[in-house]
Write a protein that holds these residues in place. Structure first.
Motif, PDB file in Angstrom:
ATOM      1  N   LEU A   2       0.836  -1.182   0.000  1.00 23.60           N
ATOM      2  CA  LEU A   2       0.000   0.000   0.000  1.00 23.60           C
ATOM      3  C   LEU A   2       0.881   1.246   0.000  1.00 23.60           C
ATOM      4  CD1 LEU A   2      -2.965   0.786   0.086  1.00 23.60           C
ATOM      5  CD2 LEU A   2      -2.782   0.897   2.559  1.00 23.60           C
ATOM      6  N   ARG A   3       0.623   2.151  -0.932  1.00 20.08           N
ATOM      7  CA  ARG A   3       1.424   3.374  -1.026  1.00 20.08           C
ATOM      8  C   ARG A   3       0.904   4.440  -0.076  1.00 20.08           C
ATOM      9  NH1 ARG A   3       1.299   1.467  -6.260  1.00 20.08           N
ATOM     10  NH2 ARG A   3       3.289   1.443  -7.316  1.00 20.08           N
ATOM     11  N   LYS A   4       1.841   5.218   0.469  1.00 22.61           N
ATOM     12  CA  LYS A   4       1.482   6.389   1.263  1.00 22.61           C
ATOM     13  C   LYS A   4       1.162   7.516   0.294  1.00 22.61           C
ATOM     14  CE  LYS A   4       5.187   4.940   4.001  1.00 22.61           C
ATOM     15  NZ  LYS A   4       6.560   5.225   4.213  1.00 22.61           N
ATOM     16  N   LEU A   5       0.354   8.485   0.743  1.00 22.45           N
ATOM     17  CA  LEU A   5      -0.002   9.627  -0.085  1.00 22.45           C
ATOM     18  C   LEU A   5       0.845  10.841   0.292  1.00 22.45           C
ATOM     19  CD1 LEU A   5      -3.903   9.468  -0.105  1.00 22.45           C
ATOM     20  CD2 LEU A   5      -2.344   8.850  -1.957  1.00 22.45           C
ATOM     21  N   LEU A   6       1.341  11.538  -0.721  1.00 17.76           N
ATOM     22  CA  LEU A   6       2.036  12.803  -0.536  1.00 17.76           C
ATOM     23  C   LEU A   6       1.478  13.802  -1.532  1.00 17.76           C
ATOM     24  CD1 LEU A   6       5.851  11.954  -0.160  1.00 17.76           C
ATOM     25  CD2 LEU A   6       4.248  12.609   1.623  1.00 17.76           C
ATOM     26  N   ASN A   7       1.441  15.081  -1.130  1.00 20.45           N
ATOM     27  CA  ASN A   7       1.024  16.096  -2.088  1.00 20.45           C
ATOM     28  C   ASN A   7       2.189  16.374  -3.038  1.00 20.45           C
ATOM     29  OD1 ASN A   7       2.749  18.148  -0.999  1.00 20.45           O
ATOM     30  ND2 ASN A   7       1.213  18.612   0.543  1.00 20.45           N
ATOM     31  N   ALA A   8       1.948  17.157  -4.074  1.00 20.45           N
ATOM     32  CA  ALA A   8       2.949  17.390  -5.115  1.00 20.45           C
ATOM     33  C   ALA A   8       4.230  18.004  -4.562  1.00 20.45           C
ATOM     34  CB  ALA A   8       2.356  18.270  -6.214  1.00 20.45           C
ATOM     35  N   SER A   9       4.108  18.971  -3.672  1.00 24.23           N
ATOM     36  CA  SER A   9       5.292  19.633  -3.116  1.00 24.23           C
ATOM     37  C   SER A   9       6.162  18.668  -2.319  1.00 24.23           C
ATOM     38  CB  SER A   9       4.880  20.792  -2.207  1.00 24.23           C
ATOM     39  OG  SER A   9       4.195  21.766  -2.948  1.00 24.23           O
ATOM     40  N   ARG A  10       5.526  17.852  -1.502  1.00 23.27           N
ATOM     41  CA  ARG A  10       6.288  16.912  -0.683  1.00 23.27           C
ATOM     42  C   ARG A  10       6.892  15.784  -1.515  1.00 23.27           C
ATOM     43  NH1 ARG A  10       4.098  16.551   5.347  1.00 23.27           N
ATOM     44  NH2 ARG A  10       3.686  18.759   5.613  1.00 23.27           N
ATOM     45  N   LEU A  11       6.189  15.363  -2.544  1.00 20.24           N
ATOM     46  CA  LEU A  11       6.706  14.338  -3.434  1.00 20.24           C
ATOM     47  C   LEU A  11       7.929  14.865  -4.185  1.00 20.24           C
ATOM     48  CD1 LEU A  11       5.999  11.449  -4.134  1.00 20.24           C
ATOM     49  CD2 LEU A  11       4.407  12.302  -5.828  1.00 20.24           C
ATOM     50  N   GLN A  12       7.829  16.090  -4.668  1.00 20.67           N
ATOM     51  CA  GLN A  12       8.943  16.738  -5.352  1.00 20.67           C
ATOM     52  C   GLN A  12      10.147  16.851  -4.396  1.00 20.67           C
ATOM     53  OE1 GLN A  12       8.108  20.821  -6.426  1.00 20.67           O
ATOM     54  NE2 GLN A  12       9.512  20.738  -8.158  1.00 20.67           N
ATOM     55  N   ALA A  13       9.899  17.243  -3.163  1.00 15.20           N
ATOM     56  CA  ALA A  13      10.969  17.386  -2.179  1.00 15.20           C
ATOM     57  C   ALA A  13      11.606  16.039  -1.846  1.00 15.20           C
ATOM     58  CB  ALA A  13      10.430  18.045  -0.916  1.00 15.20           C
ATOM     59  N   GLU A  14      10.805  14.989  -1.768  1.00 12.95           N
ATOM     60  CA  GLU A  14      11.327  13.656  -1.448  1.00 12.95           C
ATOM     61  C   GLU A  14      12.241  13.156  -2.562  1.00 12.95           C
ATOM     62  OE1 GLU A  14      12.092  10.071   0.552  1.00 12.95           O
ATOM     63  OE2 GLU A  14      11.424  12.039   1.244  1.00 12.95           O
ATOM     64  N   VAL A  34      14.356  19.259  -9.936  1.00 11.88           N
ATOM     65  CA  VAL A  34      13.335  18.217  -9.928  1.00 11.88           C
ATOM     66  C   VAL A  34      11.985  18.845 -10.286  1.00 11.88           C
ATOM     67  CG1 VAL A  34      12.159  16.489  -8.503  1.00 11.88           C
ATOM     68  CG2 VAL A  34      14.614  16.904  -8.201  1.00 11.88           C
ATOM     69  N   PRO A  35      11.314  18.320 -11.320  1.00  6.36           N
ATOM     70  CA  PRO A  35      10.015  18.887 -11.718  1.00  6.36           C
ATOM     71  C   PRO A  35       8.897  18.482 -10.762  1.00  6.36           C
ATOM     72  CG  PRO A  35      10.482  16.938 -13.013  1.00  6.36           C
ATOM     73  CD  PRO A  35      11.699  17.186 -12.155  1.00  6.36           C
ATOM     74  N   ARG A  36       7.779  19.170 -10.854  1.00  7.14           N
ATOM     75  CA  ARG A  36       6.590  18.787 -10.084  1.00  7.14           C
ATOM     76  C   ARG A  36       6.055  17.475 -10.656  1.00  7.14           C
ATOM     77  NH1 ARG A  36       4.594  21.678  -5.853  1.00  7.14           N
ATOM     78  NH2 ARG A  36       2.452  21.472  -6.541  1.00  7.14           N
ATOM     79  N   PRO A  37       5.554  16.609  -9.807  1.00 10.65           N
ATOM     80  CA  PRO A  37       4.956  15.367 -10.306  1.00 10.65           C
ATOM     81  C   PRO A  37       3.660  15.658 -11.060  1.00 10.65           C
ATOM     82  CG  PRO A  37       4.648  15.561  -7.937  1.00 10.65           C
ATOM     83  CD  PRO A  37       5.506  16.706  -8.350  1.00 10.65           C
ATOM     84  N   GLN A  38       3.420  14.884 -12.086  1.00  8.13           N
ATOM     85  CA  GLN A  38       2.208  15.017 -12.888  1.00  8.13           C
ATOM     86  C   GLN A  38       1.313  13.812 -12.634  1.00  8.13           C
ATOM     87  OE1 GLN A  38       1.725  17.854 -14.769  1.00  8.13           O
ATOM     88  NE2 GLN A  38       3.597  18.419 -13.687  1.00  8.13           N
TER      89      GLN A  38
END
Length: 96
Positions: A2-14, A34-38
């Motif tokens: 099961l995947r954890k959820l992250l918003n776009a900013s946090r995913l980009q930072a990770e 690093v680009p923003r996730p789409q």
């Protein structure tokens, strides 16, 4: 898994955090943009996001692919972008 959820900013930072702790990238003093996730339709594995067009990444494509594979296996992109919690007027509700 099961995947954890992250918003776009946090995913980009990770993704950025993981990339910029790779020995070769640190040693070379490279700063990869690093680009923003789409958001995409979930793929066969269930991942619902992708990233394309990293800046300053020539020669580090394999490292980027390795990091993306690992992060895509752990996280999905949330639809909700969290507020940063800072307010110009503490104690007052945000206007939106």
């Amino acid at each position: 898994m099961l995947r954890k959820l992250l918003n776009a900013s946090r995913l980009q930072a990770e993704v950025s955090r993981r990339l910029h702790r790779i020995h070769e990238i640190v040693e070379d003093g490279v700063k990869i943009r690093v680009p923003r996730p789409q958001k995409i339709e979930p793929d066969a594995s269930g991942c619902n996001w992708t990233m394309k067009h990293f800046g300053g990444a020539i020669g580090y494509e394999r490292d980027i692919e390795t990091v993306l594979k690992a992060v895509r296996a752990e996280y999905n992109l949330s639809d909700v972008e969290e507020k940063d919690g800072s307010s110009l007027f503490p104690g007052m509700p945000d206007p939106d």
